[in-house]
Design a protein around this motif. Structure first.
Motif, PDB file in Angstrom:
ATOM      1  N   LEU A 142       0.882  -1.051   0.024  1.00 54.26           N
ATOM      2  CA  LEU A 142      -0.131   0.002   0.019  1.00 54.26           C
ATOM      3  C   LEU A 142       0.989   1.225   0.021  1.00 54.26           C
ATOM      4  O   LEU A 142       0.443   2.375  -0.551  1.00 54.26           O
TER       5      LEU A 142
ATOM      6  N   ALA B 270       0.421   4.106  -2.678  1.00 52.18           N
ATOM      7  CA  ALA B 270       0.315   5.598  -2.364  1.00 52.18           C
ATOM      8  C   ALA B 270       1.274   6.301  -3.095  1.00 52.18           C
ATOM      9  O   ALA B 270       0.824   7.350  -3.495  1.00 52.18           O
TER      10      ALA B 270
ATOM     11  N   GLU C 239      -7.542   1.245  -5.387  1.00 56.39           N
ATOM     12  CA  GLU C 239      -8.517   2.062  -5.032  1.00 56.39           C
ATOM     13  C   GLU C 239      -9.867   1.854  -5.619  1.00 56.39           C
ATOM     14  O   GLU C 239     -10.788   2.365  -4.784  1.00 56.39           O
TER      15      GLU C 239
ATOM     16  N   THR D 184      -8.465  -0.595   6.895  1.00 55.40           N
ATOM     17  CA  THR D 184      -7.306  -1.598   7.509  1.00 55.40           C
ATOM     18  C   THR D 184      -7.987  -3.052   7.782  1.00 55.40           C
ATOM     19  O   THR D 184      -7.460  -3.994   7.291  1.00 55.40           O
TER      20      THR D 184
ATOM     21  N   LEU E 227      -0.498  -2.063  12.495  1.00 53.75           N
ATOM     22  CA  LEU E 227      -0.606  -2.010  11.163  1.00 53.75           C
ATOM     23  C   LEU E 227      -1.742  -0.707  10.952  1.00 53.75           C
ATOM     24  O   LEU E 227      -1.558  -0.142   9.984  1.00 53.75           O
ATOM     25  N   LEU E 228      -2.615  -0.458  11.772  1.00 57.64           N
ATOM     26  CA  LEU E 228      -3.447   0.525  11.810  1.00 57.64           C
ATOM     27  C   LEU E 228      -2.662   1.953  11.611  1.00 57.64           C
ATOM     28  O   LEU E 228      -2.985   2.798  10.912  1.00 57.64           O
TER      29      LEU E 228
ATOM     30  N   ILE F  86       0.448   2.559  11.270  1.00 61.46           N
ATOM     31  CA  ILE F  86       1.390   2.634  10.032  1.00 61.46           C
ATOM     32  C   ILE F  86       0.666   2.950   8.635  1.00 61.46           C
ATOM     33  O   ILE F  86       1.148   3.781   7.925  1.00 61.46           O
ATOM     34  N   LEU F  87      -0.516   2.269   8.478  1.00 63.58           N
ATOM     35  CA  LEU F  87      -1.156   2.249   7.194  1.00 63.58           C
ATOM     36  C   LEU F  87      -1.959   3.686   7.113  1.00 63.58           C
ATOM     37  O   LEU F  87      -1.964   4.282   6.214  1.00 63.58           O
ATOM     38  N   THR F  88      -2.328   4.063   8.220  1.00 64.34           N
ATOM     39  CA  THR F  88      -2.968   5.323   8.124  1.00 64.34           C
ATOM     40  C   THR F  88      -2.004   6.567   7.662  1.00 64.34           C
ATOM     41  O   THR F  88      -2.389   7.622   6.940  1.00 64.34           O
TER      42      THR F  88
ATOM     43  N   THR G 130       1.006   6.009   6.027  1.00 65.82           N
ATOM     44  CA  THR G 130       1.792   5.929   4.904  1.00 65.82           C
ATOM     45  C   THR G 130       0.780   5.533   3.831  1.00 65.82           C
ATOM     46  O   THR G 130       1.108   6.021   2.628  1.00 65.82           O
ATOM     47  N   ALA G 131      -0.370   5.057   4.034  1.00 63.50           N
ATOM     48  CA  ALA G 131      -1.108   4.858   2.716  1.00 63.50           C
ATOM     49  C   ALA G 131      -2.811   5.307   2.733  1.00 63.50           C
ATOM     50  O   ALA G 131      -2.901   6.004   1.789  1.00 63.50           O
ATOM     51  N   TRP G 132      -3.291   5.076   3.812  1.00 66.84           N
ATOM     52  CA  TRP G 132      -4.684   5.708   3.540  1.00 66.84           C
ATOM     53  C   TRP G 132      -4.726   7.141   3.603  1.00 66.84           C
ATOM     54  O   TRP G 132      -5.501   7.505   2.739  1.00 66.84           O
TER      55      TRP G 132
ATOM     56  N   PRO H 134      -2.392   9.384   2.293  1.00 69.69           N
ATOM     57  CA  PRO H 134      -2.254  10.134   0.854  1.00 69.69           C
ATOM     58  C   PRO H 134      -3.112   9.586  -0.069  1.00 69.69           C
ATOM     59  O   PRO H 134      -3.768  10.163  -0.852  1.00 69.69           O
ATOM     60  N   LEU H 135      -3.628   8.076  -0.051  1.00 73.35           N
ATOM     61  CA  LEU H 135      -4.605   7.660  -1.164  1.00 73.35           C
ATOM     62  C   LEU H 135      -5.935   8.480  -0.891  1.00 73.35           C
ATOM     63  O   LEU H 135      -6.528   8.664  -2.002  1.00 73.35           O
ATOM     64  N   LEU H 136      -6.434   8.585   0.300  1.00 73.80           N
ATOM     65  CA  LEU H 136      -7.604   9.365   0.354  1.00 73.80           C
ATOM     66  C   LEU H 136      -7.666  10.679  -0.181  1.00 73.80           C
ATOM     67  O   LEU H 136      -8.505  11.308  -0.780  1.00 73.80           O
TER      68      LEU H 136
ATOM     69  N   LEU I  85      -7.405  10.625  -3.838  1.00 73.60           N
ATOM     70  CA  LEU I  85      -8.743  10.373  -4.348  1.00 73.60           C
ATOM     71  C   LEU I  85      -9.769  11.502  -4.304  1.00 73.60           C
ATOM     72  O   LEU I  85     -10.595  11.946  -5.271  1.00 73.60           O
TER      73      LEU I  85
ATOM     74  N   ARG J 275      -8.910  14.073  -6.760  1.00 71.46           N
ATOM     75  CA  ARG J 275      -9.277  13.934  -8.089  1.00 71.46           C
ATOM     76  C   ARG J 275     -10.874  13.948  -8.489  1.00 71.46           C
ATOM     77  O   ARG J 275     -11.359  14.431  -9.196  1.00 71.46           O
ATOM     78  N   GLU J 276     -11.288  13.565  -7.245  1.00 66.78           N
ATOM     79  CA  GLU J 276     -13.094  13.601  -7.175  1.00 66.78           C
ATOM     80  C   GLU J 276     -13.446  15.026  -7.478  1.00 66.78           C
ATOM     81  O   GLU J 276     -14.441  15.329  -8.263  1.00 66.78           O
TER      82      GLU J 276
END
Lengths: 312, 161
Positions: free
Chosen positions: A97, A101, A118, A146, B19-20, B22-24, B26-28, B30-32, B35, B38-39
């Motif tokens: 991920l 990202a 996505e 998650t 995990l929650l 780290i993912l928040t 590094t991933a969620w 920027p991804l959100l 998103l 873009r929307e």
């Protein structure tokens, strides 16, 4: 768990014929493992189920790796097979991920794997979180995402050769359900405030009924999490047991006569293949259901204030 | 199979929380954010396209009305011009008629006047001749032949008309 069973015709003496070795997708490994005789004797299903259950050994293509036993504060904190798969799932998620990202930040329109991720994110947001929790649920999106991805990956790891699905262990699903329980309570508490949150336990009935109502309501909060825990565990284990049973038929019939064993193996393997595809679907479905129900319960807690105000 | 292993529950919770976290990070997030950006971009672009369409439609209508107005104007100018030309033609023709008539009348008048003066002159002439003849007769006694000759002479002198 991708289980590939082979009926070992080489060692057809009375001890080896009884024991079915649960092996992976290569005959080479099957032959390598069939050599230690007598070690795993006993019931066919207990032998087979060992591979569904947790253990202190890790099966790899290069042999078994013993995992450390750790005891902390009187609790058995051993790194077991399922702990290892928890960590593999977590590591894959973090790496995958983070990569997605970084890639998606560079390009305006995501392509390939980034696009797939996505799609799932948008699905969780638009089909799970917003319908169940309203627009206010978006702040819990990282938790639910998650949950979804972690469960999905743990489920899928069980379908990989040498893999195991940690979600097929009731302790793992219990751990996830404990987190879900606290998240459901937290969401309700945050949305309603402490007063309304506690008032909710009375169920809005006459105070004389409170001694009955309050324990029921408190129990109700636990049953939701308990149901989450058992549902995921049972679904993931169920598929494995069906595969074990289907392939077990080969050995049951093979014990009567090797010819019948070979004859039965054809439909058995075909059915197993079908169940494997079903498992692939179930892996996604159960991740979705766990996430959807958690989101639904959180949403119920967040909205019950509105319900009570309507009732008054 | 259903035996609960507290250590595994703890491991699950610990792993999940880390995990929650780290993912928040590094991933969620920027991804959100990507998103959402873009929307928003798509929404804006659609809105802009809608606006542009409306604007172009408005301009098209404007141009159409301007064109029809111009057509009307042309037709009006053409009509006016034609009318003016017609009017001018009529005027010119009328004037020409008038002037022709005037010239004719003038000529007639002139002729009349000339005729009158000619008649007056003739009368005077005749009178003079008569006087001259009478004088001649009185001055000399004339014989009949000579008298005749004289009368002829006089008559010859007279203009024919």
């Amino acid at each position: 768990m991708a289980l590939f069973f082979l009926f070992d015709s080489q060692t057809s003496d009375h001890t080896a014929a009884d024991s079915a070795y649960v092996l992976t997708d290569s005959v080479r490994v099957a032959v390598a493992h069939s050599t230690p005789p007598g070690e795993e004797s006993g019931n066919l299903f207990t032998d087979l189920l060992k591979h569904v259950q947790d253990s202190h050994e890790l099966e790899t293509p290069f042999g078994h790796i013993a995992l450390p036993h750790i005891h902390l504060f009187g609790i058995d904190m051993s790194i077991t097979k399922h702990v290892v798969f928890l960590w593999i799932a977590a590591a894959v998620l973090i790496l995958g991920l983070a990569l997605v990202a970084r890639k998606n930040r560079k390009q305006i329109v995501p392509t390939g794997f980034g696009n797939l991720v996505e799609v799932f994110i948008v699905f969780v947001r638009d089909e799970i979180v917003i319908p169940n929790m309203g627009i206010g649920g978006v702040k819990y999106l990282p938790y639910l995402l998650t949950t979804f991805f972690f469960i999905l990956l743990m489920n899928l790891l069980g379908l990989v050769p040498y893999g195991a699905s940690a979600t097929g262990n009731v302790s793992v699903t219990a751990g996830l359900a404990v987190i879900a329980y606290f998240m459901i309570q937290f969401a309700a508490l945050r949305a309603q405030g402490i007063g309304h949150y506690l008032a909710h336990f009375t169920g809005g009935v006459h105070w004389l009924l409170w001694p009955i109502m309050i324990p029921i309501e408190i129990l109700g909060t636990f049953t939701k999490a308990f149901a989450l825990c058992i549902r995921l565990f049972a679904n993931m284990t169920g598929g494995h047991i069906v595969i074990v049973s289907l392939l077990g038929l080969i050995f049951v019939f093979g014990k009567i006569s090797p010819t019948i064993g070979y004859a039965v193996s054809v439909p058995s393997v075909i059915f197993t293949l079908g169940i494997n595809f079903l498992e692939l679907f179930v892996a996604v479905l159960q991740a979705y259901i766990f996430t959807m129900l958690t989101s639904l319960f959180m949403g119920l807690g967040m909205q019950s204030e509105v319900h009570e105000e309507r009732a008054h | 199979m259903l035996d609960i292993n507290p250590g595994l529950i703890l491991w699950t919770i610990i792993t999940f929380v880390i995990l929650l976290f780290i993912l928040t990070k590094t991933a969620w997030k920027p991804l959100l954010e990507a998103l959402q950006a873009r929307e928003q971009g798509i929404r804006d672009a659609l809105h802009e396209a809608e606006e542009a369409k409306k604007e172009s439609e408005r301009m098209l209508a404007e141009h159409k009305s301007a064109l029809s107005k111009a057509n009307e104007e042309t037709a009006r100018i053409l009509k006016e011009g034609r009318e003016l030309a017609e009017q001018m033609k009529n005027e010119i023709v009328a004037k020409a008629h008038e002037s022709a008539n005037a010239m004719m009348a003038h000529a007639k008048e002139d002729i009349q006047r000339e005729k009158e003066t000619a008649l007056i002159q003739l009368k005077n002439e005749v009178a003079d001749l008569a006087i001259n003849a009478a004088e001649k007769i009185l001055e000399e006694t004339l014989d009949e032949s000579r008298q005749k000759k004289l009368v002829d002479k006089v008559l010859q002198k007279l203009p024919k008309n």
